[in-house]
Design a protein around this motif. Structure first.
Motif, PDB file in Angstrom:
ATOM      1  N   PRO A 134      15.466  -1.123  17.814  1.00 12.92           N
ATOM      2  CA  PRO A 134      14.054  -0.387  16.448  1.00 12.92           C
ATOM      3  C   PRO A 134      13.475  -1.566  15.752  1.00 12.92           C
ATOM      4  CG  PRO A 134      16.406   1.254  16.587  1.00 12.92           C
ATOM      5  CD  PRO A 134      16.041  -0.215  17.704  1.00 12.92           C
ATOM      6  N   LEU A 135      14.077  -2.348  15.330  1.00 12.61           N
ATOM      7  CA  LEU A 135      13.365  -3.466  14.417  1.00 12.61           C
ATOM      8  C   LEU A 135      12.770  -3.895  15.076  1.00 12.61           C
ATOM      9  CD1 LEU A 135      16.367  -3.474  11.582  1.00 12.61           C
ATOM     10  CD2 LEU A 135      13.830  -2.230  11.510  1.00 12.61           C
ATOM     11  N   GLN A 136      12.649  -4.594  16.531  1.00 14.12           N
ATOM     12  CA  GLN A 136      12.269  -5.522  16.972  1.00 14.12           C
ATOM     13  C   GLN A 136      10.820  -5.897  17.698  1.00 14.12           C
ATOM     14  OE1 GLN A 136      10.869  -8.295  18.176  1.00 14.12           O
ATOM     15  NE2 GLN A 136      13.573  -9.216  18.451  1.00 14.12           N
ATOM     16  N   TRP A 137      10.051  -6.224  17.272  1.00 10.96           N
ATOM     17  CA  TRP A 137       8.509  -5.862  16.846  1.00 10.96           C
ATOM     18  C   TRP A 137       7.608  -6.080  17.693  1.00 10.96           C
ATOM     19  CZ3 TRP A 137       5.260  -9.367  19.117  1.00 10.96           C
ATOM     20  CH2 TRP A 137       5.738 -10.764  18.880  1.00 10.96           C
ATOM     21  N   ARG A 138       8.513  -6.841  19.370  1.00  5.33           N
ATOM     22  CA  ARG A 138       8.001  -6.881  20.487  1.00  5.33           C
ATOM     23  C   ARG A 138       8.549  -5.510  21.264  1.00  5.33           C
ATOM     24  NH1 ARG A 138      10.755 -11.355  19.779  1.00  5.33           N
ATOM     25  NH2 ARG A 138       9.292 -13.079  19.857  1.00  5.33           N
ATOM     26  N   GLU A 139       8.624  -4.212  21.147  1.00  2.00           N
ATOM     27  CA  GLU A 139       9.543  -2.915  20.889  1.00  2.00           C
ATOM     28  C   GLU A 139       8.067  -2.135  21.100  1.00  2.00           C
ATOM     29  OE1 GLU A 139      11.859  -2.418  23.440  1.00  2.00           O
ATOM     30  OE2 GLU A 139      13.160  -4.835  23.037  1.00  2.00           O
ATOM     31  N   TYR A 140       7.241  -2.763  20.161  1.00  2.42           N
ATOM     32  CA  TYR A 140       6.793  -1.535  19.720  1.00  2.42           C
ATOM     33  C   TYR A 140       5.168  -1.859  20.914  1.00  2.42           C
ATOM     34  CZ  TYR A 140       9.201   0.035  15.940  1.00  2.42           C
ATOM     35  OH  TYR A 140       9.734   0.754  15.615  1.00  2.42           O
ATOM     36  N   SER A 141       4.370  -0.434  20.723  1.00  3.05           N
ATOM     37  CA  SER A 141       3.727  -1.158  21.472  1.00  3.05           C
ATOM     38  C   SER A 141       2.119  -0.878  20.771  1.00  3.05           C
ATOM     39  CB  SER A 141       3.356   0.012  22.320  1.00  3.05           C
ATOM     40  OG  SER A 141       4.464  -0.251  23.205  1.00  3.05           O
ATOM     41  N   TYR A 142       2.023  -0.367  19.889  1.00  2.00           N
ATOM     42  CA  TYR A 142       0.370   0.098  18.705  1.00  2.00           C
ATOM     43  C   TYR A 142       0.621  -0.487  17.740  1.00  2.00           C
ATOM     44  CZ  TYR A 142       0.436   3.342  22.637  1.00  2.00           C
ATOM     45  OH  TYR A 142       0.435   3.992  24.683  1.00  2.00           O
ATOM     46  N   TRP A 143       0.079  -0.971  17.004  1.00  3.05           N
ATOM     47  CA  TRP A 143      -0.504  -1.544  15.706  1.00  3.05           C
ATOM     48  C   TRP A 143      -1.522  -1.547  14.477  1.00  3.05           C
ATOM     49  CZ3 TRP A 143       3.359  -4.520  13.932  1.00  3.05           C
ATOM     50  CH2 TRP A 143       4.763  -4.932  14.751  1.00  3.05           C
ATOM     51  N   GLY A 144      -1.376  -1.935  13.507  1.00 12.11           N
ATOM     52  CA  GLY A 144      -2.136  -1.443  12.509  1.00 12.11           C
ATOM     53  C   GLY A 144      -2.513  -2.805  12.032  1.00 12.11           C
ATOM     54  N   GLN A 145      -3.748  -3.079  11.610  1.00  9.15           N
ATOM     55  CA  GLN A 145      -4.938  -4.034  11.546  1.00  9.15           C
ATOM     56  C   GLN A 145      -3.551  -4.971  10.378  1.00  9.15           C
ATOM     57  OE1 GLN A 145      -5.759  -1.249   9.913  1.00  9.15           O
ATOM     58  NE2 GLN A 145      -5.489  -2.065   7.340  1.00  9.15           N
ATOM     59  N   GLY A 146      -2.730  -4.472   9.420  1.00 11.29           N
ATOM     60  CA  GLY A 146      -2.025  -5.240   8.286  1.00 11.29           C
ATOM     61  C   GLY A 146      -2.993  -4.997   6.934  1.00 11.29           C
ATOM     62  N   THR A 147      -1.653  -5.589   5.975  1.00 12.37           N
ATOM     63  CA  THR A 147      -2.801  -4.887   4.684  1.00 12.37           C
ATOM     64  C   THR A 147      -1.137  -5.661   3.651  1.00 12.37           C
ATOM     65  OG1 THR A 147      -2.206  -3.325   2.963  1.00 12.37           O
ATOM     66  CG2 THR A 147      -0.709  -2.958   4.005  1.00 12.37           C
ATOM     67  N   GLN A 148      -2.112  -6.528   3.331  1.00 11.12           N
ATOM     68  CA  GLN A 148      -1.215  -7.417   2.718  1.00 11.12           C
ATOM     69  C   GLN A 148      -0.642  -7.265   0.980  1.00 11.12           C
ATOM     70  OE1 GLN A 148      -0.887 -11.261   3.462  1.00 11.12           O
ATOM     71  NE2 GLN A 148      -0.283 -11.423   1.494  1.00 11.12           N
TER      72      GLN A 148
END
Length: 123
Positions: free
Chosen positions: A104-118
């Motif tokens: 669950p904490l591995q980013w490569r396992e995720y399909s959908y992403w937001g644009q990010g917030t700083q």
């Protein structure tokens, strides 16, 4: 179609708090994990916290006791409450959906992403 949108980033001093929000649509919450990830300049993206629809959570060791992930199912919104912030927490924070039980904490396992917030923490 899946849409993931983060908000709530900003600049704080050491010891301060911020709450990030993530609105996600088009995702089947009952099947997948949702998580928060961060990436500092020159570093690999890392998992911060993740949550499943059954309430199971995972937290990175570096944020245990300081960050809390939660989810409002009625609003389809994910939150990350960040307390006792440190300069090393400075990064772009991303919300993601579609994670699996395997890592669950591995980013490569995720399909959908937001644009990010700083998030910037000054000493």
């Amino acid at each position: 179609q899946v849409h993931v949108v983060e908000s709530g980033g900003g600049s704080v001093q050491t010891g301060g708090s911020l709450r990030l929000s993530c609105a996600a649509s088009g995702v089947t919450y009952s099947r997948y994990w949702m998580g928060w990830f961060r990436q500092a300049p020159g570093k690999e993206r890392e998992g911060v916290a993740a949550i499943h629809s059954d309430g199971s959570t995972r937290n990175a060791d570096s944020v245990k006791g300081r960050f809390t992930i939660s989810k409002d199912n009625a609003k389809n919104t994910l939150y990350l409450q960040m307390n006792s912030l440190k300069p090393e927490d400075t990064a772009m924070y991303y919300c993601a959906a579609g994670g699996t039980w395997v890592r669950p904490l591995q980013w490569r396992e995720y399909s959908y992403w937001g644009q990010g917030t700083q998030v910037t923490v000054s000493s």
